[in-house]
Each structure stands twice: as structure tokens, then as C-alpha cells.
Write an enzyme that holds these catalytic residues in place. Structure first.
Site, PDB file in Angstrom:
ATOM      1  N   SER A 191       0.791  -1.227   0.000  1.00 51.21           N
ATOM      2  CA  SER A 191       0.000   0.000   0.000  1.00 51.21           C
ATOM      3  C   SER A 191       0.823   1.276   0.000  1.00 51.21           C
ATOM      4  O   SER A 191       0.298   2.342  -0.290  1.00 51.21           O
ATOM      5  CB  SER A 191      -0.955  -0.002   1.191  1.00 51.21           C
ATOM      6  N   HIS A 219      -5.626  -3.762  -2.406  1.00 52.45           N
ATOM      7  CA  HIS A 219      -5.312  -2.903  -3.553  1.00 52.45           C
ATOM      8  C   HIS A 219      -5.135  -3.694  -4.843  1.00 52.45           C
ATOM      9  O   HIS A 219      -4.562  -3.183  -5.800  1.00 52.45           O
ATOM     10  CB  HIS A 219      -4.035  -2.105  -3.265  1.00 52.45           C
ATOM     11  N   LYS A 252     -11.807   0.258  -1.185  1.00 55.23           N
ATOM     12  CA  LYS A 252     -10.836   0.843  -2.136  1.00 55.23           C
ATOM     13  C   LYS A 252     -11.513   0.869  -3.514  1.00 55.23           C
ATOM     14  O   LYS A 252     -12.277   1.790  -3.776  1.00 55.23           O
ATOM     15  CB  LYS A 252      -9.536   0.029  -2.173  1.00 55.23           C
TER      16      LYS A 252
HETATM   17  C1  LIG Z   1      -3.354  -3.444   2.435  1.00 49.43           C
HETATM   18  C2  LIG Z   1      -4.479  -2.944   3.291  1.00 49.43           C
HETATM   19  N1  LIG Z   1      -5.160  -3.816   4.053  1.00 49.43           N
HETATM   20  C3  LIG Z   1      -6.160  -3.427   4.853  1.00 49.43           C
HETATM   21  C4  LIG Z   1      -6.557  -2.110   4.920  1.00 49.43           C
HETATM   22  C5  LIG Z   1      -7.676  -1.703   5.822  1.00 49.43           C
HETATM   23  O1  LIG Z   1      -8.836  -1.575   5.075  1.00 49.43           O
HETATM   24  P1  LIG Z   1     -10.046  -0.635   5.510  1.00 49.43           P
HETATM   25  O2  LIG Z   1      -9.658   0.769   5.183  1.00 49.43           O
HETATM   26  O3  LIG Z   1     -11.165  -1.147   4.658  1.00 49.43           O
HETATM   27  O4  LIG Z   1     -10.272  -0.845   6.950  1.00 49.43           O
HETATM   28  C6  LIG Z   1      -5.898  -1.162   4.131  1.00 49.43           C
HETATM   29  C7  LIG Z   1      -6.312   0.260   4.202  1.00 49.43           C
HETATM   30  O5  LIG Z   1      -5.677   1.186   3.802  1.00 49.43           O
HETATM   31  C8  LIG Z   1      -4.831  -1.584   3.298  1.00 49.43           C
HETATM   32  O6  LIG Z   1      -4.149  -0.708   2.544  1.00 49.43           O
END
Ligand SMILES: Cc1ncc(COP(=O)(O)O)c(C=O)c1O
Length: 406
Positions: A191, A219, A252
């Protein structure tokens, strides 16, 4: 009073330190976080009366405001109201929750799925539910904070391997106690850096060492693979069981909120009865669940969105590199533009916003010191002209702060 500023209370000290950092950034006009959007209009966002091109959102397929998704949310709101007044296992499950889980399972080609109230909570709850004190969890060093927190909460032995380094992963697997349960967990697309995990090798190693594999596709859904089905499609792997736990978010590419796991039905039954964040926390609002379900359908019905995104990603990364920027190994819509120190990253973002490109800095400790950056996210909603406009602004900003030679 314990939180008095003059005492030696470490809690008060922590609060004061953070407030000091925020105050100092505000004084220098470099505080760019938490700015409220007044209007969101396709690839544009209006903040403080200023309409800017959005380069900081995760709207990869430009689905926000899609008529089918809007209509699904409105119908669910009228049918079931704004909330469920319950946790899923008790009064909180509606027909829409079940349909969402079936849709996710179909999309991912698995037997079943479970949906939770956020992606963060999904990683936290699922990792903690699967592991015990005598187990080992092996995690890429650049995994998302929610994975790290899940590993810590599980109280199992937490081993981190160097980013995308398959020799280090093998070493960690080979040295884990033989009888321990082993879970390997990784982001599909990282991310902060936008690069992709070497999945074929991870799968091979997990099979060799009999480790369970969990992949976070936050992502990669809508982004990777010819039809946006994610990392398995990206690598041409037909066997869905190659990843035991396919985790993802509904926040996302999917313009809603929530998280999910897709996998075998026995795994999902286990999770539905043992993930504390599922058993003890309220169900997704029906409108959010309905919006998420409709979004998976739209991705399949409008495959040209994925094509446009992939064309834009290619154009953006190539254009930035030609201008002399370091974009690390990104091959996805998350494109780090390395600035170096925190100050430069803040300044570049501030200068870009002044030129109507909304982009945000990511600084240490969120990324290693010296690699502070602006993180620019390109989407299917941008035209090539808009991408060109943004790149010209980044170039000017880069030259102004000394990231590029002037
Ligand atoms: C790789 C990854 N996993 C999990 C999450 C958490 O997701 P959420 O924003 O839906 O709680 C994010 C959020 O930025 C993320 O980038």
C-alpha cells in the site's frame, strides 16, 4: 488532574508530543491531513472552495456515484433502514449480507465468504482467530498495519521477512518449529510502494513447508489481472486453493466500507463462529452491503474500466520516470514519488495542491526515513490530459524543492 501538562505522566507526554508536531506543521502551513471535502465530483474534489484533481483516493475504477451502486444502496436503505441493531450471529444478518457474501465468493471463485465491518478489523480478527501461542506467523516487512496488529494480537511467534525477499521467507519457514501451525501473510499490492508480491514463489514455499497462506487483496481487486479479479489472475494461476485465505476490503476499488475473506466453506464457518470482531461487533449497514454487492457486479459488467485503469497506470509511471522521478518498483495505481526527507515531501504536496492537484505526503515512520514521498494514486477516472497536467505539476514541485535538478 492526571492529564495535566505539567506532570510526568507518560500518557500526557504522548498527547503533548503529538499535539506539538501537529501545531508546528500547521504553523508552517504544511499540515495537509484531515481536510474536509466539500464536494466530490468524478476525478475532482473541492476543498476550501478550491476544485482540485484528485490524486489521493483509492477510487481505482471510478465507481463512486455509479448509478447501479447508488440505486442498490438507496433500495437497501428504504427496505431495511440505516442499521441492523445487531451483530451478524444474532439479529444483524439480512438477506443483503448473505447475498453480498455469495457475490464475493462467486467473484473470487471460492466456496464461501465472510464480510466484516472494515478491512482493518478483518485482518485483526481473522489472524487472531486462526493462531495460538504455539504457532508462528510470518509476515512481509511492508505489510499493512492491520496485518501487523493482527499478528501482535494473535500472541503467536511473529516473524517478519525482508520485503518480497523469497530467500528470507524460506529461511523463516525452514527455522519455524516443526509442529507449530504456520501462517504466511502478505499484501498482494503493497500500500505504500505499489509493488506486487512474488506470489508464485510464495505459494511454492508455503506448499513445501506446509504453511497456510493469507493474501490481503485490498489494492489488487479491480486492479490486477485482465478482468480485475486480482493477484491469481495477474499471475495466471487457475487453482484458487493456492491461496487459503483471500482477504480484501470493500473500501478501495469498491466504494463502500467493510472487509471480507473468501475461501473454503469450512474455513468460513470457523471464522463466522470465532472471529471476535464478527461475533461481538455490529453488522455492516445494509446500504453499505448492497453498494458493495452491486460494485462487484459492475466490475464484471464493465470490464473496460479495468483496461482504462491499466492504460493510465502505464502512462503515469512511464511519464514520471521520464521526468526523472524515482517511483520504486510500482506497477500499480499506487505510485510513490520519492522526495527523500519529510520536509520535501510536505513541500511537494503543498505546492501541488496550490496548483490544484490534490495529493498527500507519506512520511516517516509510516515509511522508512529517507524515503518520504508523495503517494499519487492514478485511477480509471483520469483522462490522459489530466494525468499529463498532474505530472507537469509534480515536475515543477520536484524542481522547486530540489528532488529534481532545476
Ligand atoms: C493493504 C491494506 N489492508 C487493509 C486495509 C484496511 O482496510 P479498511 O480501510 O477497509 O479498513 C488497508 C487500508 O488502507 C490496506 O491498505
Amino acid at each position: 488532574m492526571p492529564l495535566s501538562r505539567n506532570g510526568n505522566n507518560p500518557i500526557a507526554w504522548r498527547i503533548e508530543q503529538m499535539n506539538e508536531r501537529v501545531r508546528s506543521a500547521k504553523e508552517q502551513d504544511l499540515y495537509l491531513y484531515l481536510q474536509p471535502a466539500e464536494e466530490v465530483d468524478g476525478a475532482y474534489v473541492t476543498i476550501n472552495g478550491r476544485r482540485m484533481l484528485q490524486f489521493a483516493s483509492y477510487a481505482y475504477l471510478d465507481l463512486i456515484g455509479h448509478p447501479k451502486i447508488q440505486a442498490a444502496a438507496k433500495t437497501a436503505l428504504e427496505e431495511f433502514g440505516s442499521g441492523t441493531h445487531g451483530v451478524r450471529v444474532l439479529a444483524g444478518t439480512t438477506r443483503i449480507h448473505v447475498e453480498l457474501e455469495q457475490t464475493i465468493a462467486r467473484f473470487k471463485g471460492t466456496e464461501d465468504a465472510i464480510a466484516l465491518s472494515s478491512g482493518y478489523v478483518t485482518n485483526l480478527g481473522v489472524i487472531a482467530a486462526l493462531l495460538g501461542r504455539n504457532d508462528v506467523v510470518i509476515s512481509d516487512k511492508l505489510n499493512h498495519a492491520s496485518i501487523v496488529d493482527g499478528c501482535l494480537l494473535s500472541r503467536s511467534k511473529f516473524v517478519r521477512f525482508d520485503h518480497n525477499d523469497m530467500e528470507a521467507l524460506e529461511q523463516a519457514l525452514a527455522t519455524a518449529p516443526k509442529r507449530a501451525g504456520k501462517l504466511v501473510v502478505t499484501d498482494a499490492v503493497f500500500s505504500m510502494d505499489g509493488d506486487v508480491i512474488d506470489l508464485p514463489e510464495v505459494i511454492r514455499l508455503c506448499r513445501k513447508y506446509e504453511a497456510v497462506l493469507m493474501v490481503d487483496e485490498a489494492h489488487s481487486v479491480g486492479v490486477l489481472g485482465e478482468t480485475g479479479h486480482g493477484i491469481l489472475e495477474h499471475f495466471g494461476i487457475d487453482d484458487v486453493s493456492a491461496i487459503d485465505i483471500q482477504m480484501g476490503t470493500l473500501s478501495k476499488t469498491i466504494p463502500s466500507v467493510g472487509g471480507y475473506v473468501a475461501g473454503r466453506s469450512d474455513l468460513i464457518t470457523y471464522l463466522k463462529h470465532s472471529v471476535r470482531a464478527f461475533v461481538f461487533s455490529a453488522a455492516l449497514p445494509p446500504a453499505s452491503a448492497a453498494a458493495a454487492k452491486a460494485s462487484f457486479e459492475v466490475i464484471q459488467e464493465e470490464p473496460e474500466r479495468v483496461k482504462t485503469l491499466q492504460k493510465n497506470v502505464h502512462y503515469f509511471i512511464k511519464g514520471l520516470q521520464e521526468r526523472g522521478f524515482n517511483t520504486l518498483n510500482s506497477e500499480t495505481p499506487i505510485v510513490p514519488i520519492i522526495a527523500g526527507d519529510d520536509e520535501r515531501a510536505w513541500m511537494m504536496a503543498r505546492l501541488s495542491q496550490k496548483q490544484d492537484i490534490f495529493v498527500l505526503p507519506v512520511v516517516s515512520p509510516a515509511v522508512p526515513a529517507g524515503t518520504s514521498r508523495i503517494r499519487a494514486n492514478v485511477t480509471a477516472g483520469h483522462t490522459l490530459e489530466e494525468i499529463e497536467q498532474a505530472m507537469n505539476v509534480f515536475e515543477q514541485a520536484g524542481k522547486a524543492v530540489g528532488v529534481l535538478p532545476s
